[in-house]
Design a protein around this motif. Structure first.
Motif, PDB file in Angstrom:
ATOM      1  N   ILE A 266     -61.675 -12.729  21.193  1.00  0.00           N
ATOM      2  CA  ILE A 266     -61.128 -11.646  22.028  1.00  0.00           C
ATOM      3  C   ILE A 266     -62.134 -11.259  23.101  1.00  0.00           C
ATOM      4  O   ILE A 266     -61.779 -11.048  24.266  1.00  0.00           O
ATOM      5  CB  ILE A 266     -60.752 -10.438  21.145  1.00  0.00           C
ATOM      6  N   GLU A 267     -63.393 -11.202  22.720  1.00  0.00           N
ATOM      7  CA  GLU A 267     -64.441 -10.853  23.679  1.00  0.00           C
ATOM      8  C   GLU A 267     -64.515 -11.903  24.795  1.00  0.00           C
ATOM      9  O   GLU A 267     -64.654 -11.561  25.982  1.00  0.00           O
ATOM     10  CB  GLU A 267     -65.790 -10.765  22.943  1.00  0.00           C
ATOM     11  N   ALA A 268     -64.404 -13.178  24.414  1.00  0.00           N
ATOM     12  CA  ALA A 268     -64.468 -14.256  25.413  1.00  0.00           C
ATOM     13  C   ALA A 268     -63.305 -14.197  26.397  1.00  0.00           C
ATOM     14  O   ALA A 268     -63.418 -14.652  27.542  1.00  0.00           O
ATOM     15  CB  ALA A 268     -64.485 -15.615  24.699  1.00  0.00           C
ATOM     16  N   SER A 269     -62.178 -13.622  25.951  1.00  0.00           N
ATOM     17  CA  SER A 269     -60.999 -13.565  26.824  1.00  0.00           C
ATOM     18  C   SER A 269     -60.987 -12.307  27.687  1.00  0.00           C
ATOM     19  O   SER A 269     -60.017 -12.059  28.400  1.00  0.00           O
ATOM     20  CB  SER A 269     -59.721 -13.608  25.977  1.00  0.00           C
ATOM     21  N   GLY A 270     -62.062 -11.510  27.622  1.00  0.00           N
ATOM     22  CA  GLY A 270     -62.143 -10.325  28.462  1.00  0.00           C
ATOM     23  C   GLY A 270     -62.058  -9.015  27.706  1.00  0.00           C
ATOM     24  O   GLY A 270     -61.990  -7.948  28.326  1.00  0.00           O
ATOM     25  N   GLY A 271     -62.024  -9.080  26.381  1.00  0.00           N
ATOM     26  CA  GLY A 271     -61.989  -7.869  25.573  1.00  0.00           C
ATOM     27  C   GLY A 271     -60.585  -7.435  25.197  1.00  0.00           C
ATOM     28  O   GLY A 271     -59.592  -7.934  25.734  1.00  0.00           O
ATOM     29  N   LEU A 272     -60.519  -6.509  24.251  1.00  0.00           N
ATOM     30  CA  LEU A 272     -59.228  -6.047  23.754  1.00  0.00           C
ATOM     31  C   LEU A 272     -58.562  -5.135  24.793  1.00  0.00           C
ATOM     32  O   LEU A 272     -59.132  -4.117  25.189  1.00  0.00           O
ATOM     33  CB  LEU A 272     -59.439  -5.270  22.442  1.00  0.00           C
ATOM     34  N   PRO A 273     -57.361  -5.481  25.255  1.00  0.00           N
ATOM     35  CA  PRO A 273     -56.669  -4.633  26.246  1.00  0.00           C
ATOM     36  C   PRO A 273     -56.405  -3.228  25.704  1.00  0.00           C
ATOM     37  O   PRO A 273     -56.180  -3.045  24.502  1.00  0.00           O
ATOM     38  CB  PRO A 273     -55.354  -5.383  26.480  1.00  0.00           C
TER      39      PRO A 273
END
Length: 444
Positions: free
Chosen positions: A314-321
């Motif tokens: 999740i962090e690699a994808s930009g963090g939790l929306p």
């Protein structure tokens, strides 16, 4: 006309947000929690203890029965402890927790980028290598692959089917694997053919992955006996019985296995894992995982070591929306909601879907209006409204008579129900009831 299965099915919005995102390697975490039960069947038996030093690819838990699989360390480092951790099921399961030190691999593993096409192993030697490498079905079922390569006595395989359908909305890991590791996947298919002693293989791919179909077709001239069959986009075509019907016209009987119609099905990810196991001596320690969702900043496909916490992805994808309502392991139709992002990525983790609040709320269900839409879309020809009612009333023998165990839990019935009835939840309850009844009968 494109082939598909003839009974039921739906076409939900595809939302393949990460289809054009190349596979990236996710950084190795500081600590991994590797469950010893990442497969259908008996858990593996832990073979290391606190303080042991392990290398990447080393066995840390040995196959615990005929239907079971070896578990290997995905990292190098020191065993911190053997303890219970919450996995994707939501329950605590035994796991080996390792503090990472460096990235030292078992010397037997070929880490080069060299492509190896030729092989000269017997069927028995291939099955042994697949078994030792802990390969399981990577389409989600996680059935130990070596068992599938040994048809029961009195049966034989005539055709191998490779499942490249990936019909679940959002997921794109198989799609990217076919595009980026097509040659290796085709060699894996040849190896599986040799193990099964068949001379024919079909790769079924839905037509929304036309680039993968074209790419594999361009490679096929070097691979005898393998054909690619484009399929109409129709959920749940990735189900074994639906795929077999779509590409061969054969129908697996109620309660039967694919081998009943002389077919064996493996996923494209499994074919690639078999290539690595046989040609590279590489055990199954990592897989491609899709991280996606409409509010996710950078949806993508990552090669992830097993035991890595989901929160790292999740962090690699930009963090939790900020608008996150639900985090799902798998796709929206058959995936399972996670109650913590500390859950480790395992062999069956094909994707992580983050759904916004406004799409993840359950609506209050209303009385059945007898519209029969659930019957119309059921790919197994069942009557979901009836199965829900008999499960609700605990009419267990009636559930069994109505073939509740044939349900493949695709969720098509719940998806189309205009009354928002929790059909699949009750059908799962009915299956559990009938399973317990059958186990009780077998004990007598």
């Amino acid at each position: 006309m494109l082939k598909t299965f003839p009974k039921g099915g739906i076409h939900p919005p595809e939302n393949k947000l990460s289809a054009d995102k190349k596979i990236e390697v996710l950084a190795i975490p500081k600590q991994v929690s590797i469950p010893v039960s990442q497969h259908i069947g008996a858990p593996a038996k832990v073979s290391v203890k606190k303080g042991d030093i392990v290398k990447v690819g080393q066995v840390i838990a040995e196959q615990g029965g005929f239907v079971s699989a070896n578990i290997h360390s995905s990292v190098s480092g020191k065993v911190f402890k053997v303890d219970a951790v919450i996995d994707t099921s939501g329950y605590k399961k035994q796991a080996v927790i390792i503090n990472v030190e460096g990235d030292e691999w078992d010397e037997k593993i070929d880490r080069s980028e060299d492509f190896i096409k030729d092989f000269n192993y017997s069927s028995e030697e291939i099955i042994k290598k697949v078994q030792e490498a802990g390969v399981v079905g990577l389409g989600g079922a996680t059935f130990p692959s070596h068992v599938k390569l040994m048809p029961p006595k009195g049966t034989k395989a005539e055709i191998l089917i490779i499942n490249g359908v990936e019909c679940e909305p959002y997921l794109t890991s198989d799609h990217r694997l076919m595009l980026e590791k097509g040659k290796e996947m085709l060699v894996g298919t040849e190896i599986l053919m040799k193990a099964l002693k068949v001379d024919k293989a079909i790769i079924g791919i839905e037509n929304n992955k036309s680039d993968a179909i074209s790419h594999l077709n361009s490679l096929l001239k070097d691979y005898k006996g393998i054909t690619v069959v484009p399929l109409k986009v129709q959920y749940p075509q990735g189900g074994e019985k639906q795929l077999i019907k779509a590409v061969t016209g054969r129908e697996v009987p109620s309660g039967g296995l694919p081998i009943a119609v002389e077919a064996v099905v493996h996923n494209v990810g499994t074919a690639y894992a078999v290539y690595e196991a046989v040609q590279k001596n590489k055990p199954l320690i990592e897989r491609v995982v899709t991280i996606t969702g409409k509010s996710v900043k950078n949806p993508g496909n990552y090669l992830v070591r097993f035991g890595t916490p989901v929160k790292d992805l999740i962090e690699a994808s930009g963090g939790l929306p900020e608008d996150t309502g639900k985090i799902i392991s798998g796709g929206p139709m058959m995936g399972k909601a996670l109650n913590t992002t500390d859950v480790p990525v395992a062999k069956g983790t094909s994707g992580i879907l983050i759904m916004p609040k406004d799409e993840s709320k359950r609506r209050a269900f209303k009385p059945c209006i007898r519209c029969a839409k659930c019957v119309e879309v059921c790919p197994m020809g069942l009557e979901p409204f009836l199965l829900m009612t008999v499960a609700e009333k605990a009419l267990i023998e009636r559930s069994e008579k109505e073939d509740v165990m044939d349900c493949i839990e695709c969720g098509s019935c719940s998806y189309v129900c205009p009354s928002d009835r929790p059909l699949l939840d009750y059908i799962r309850l009915g299956k559990n009831q009938v399973g317990a009844l059958r186990r009780a009968r077998s004990m007598k």
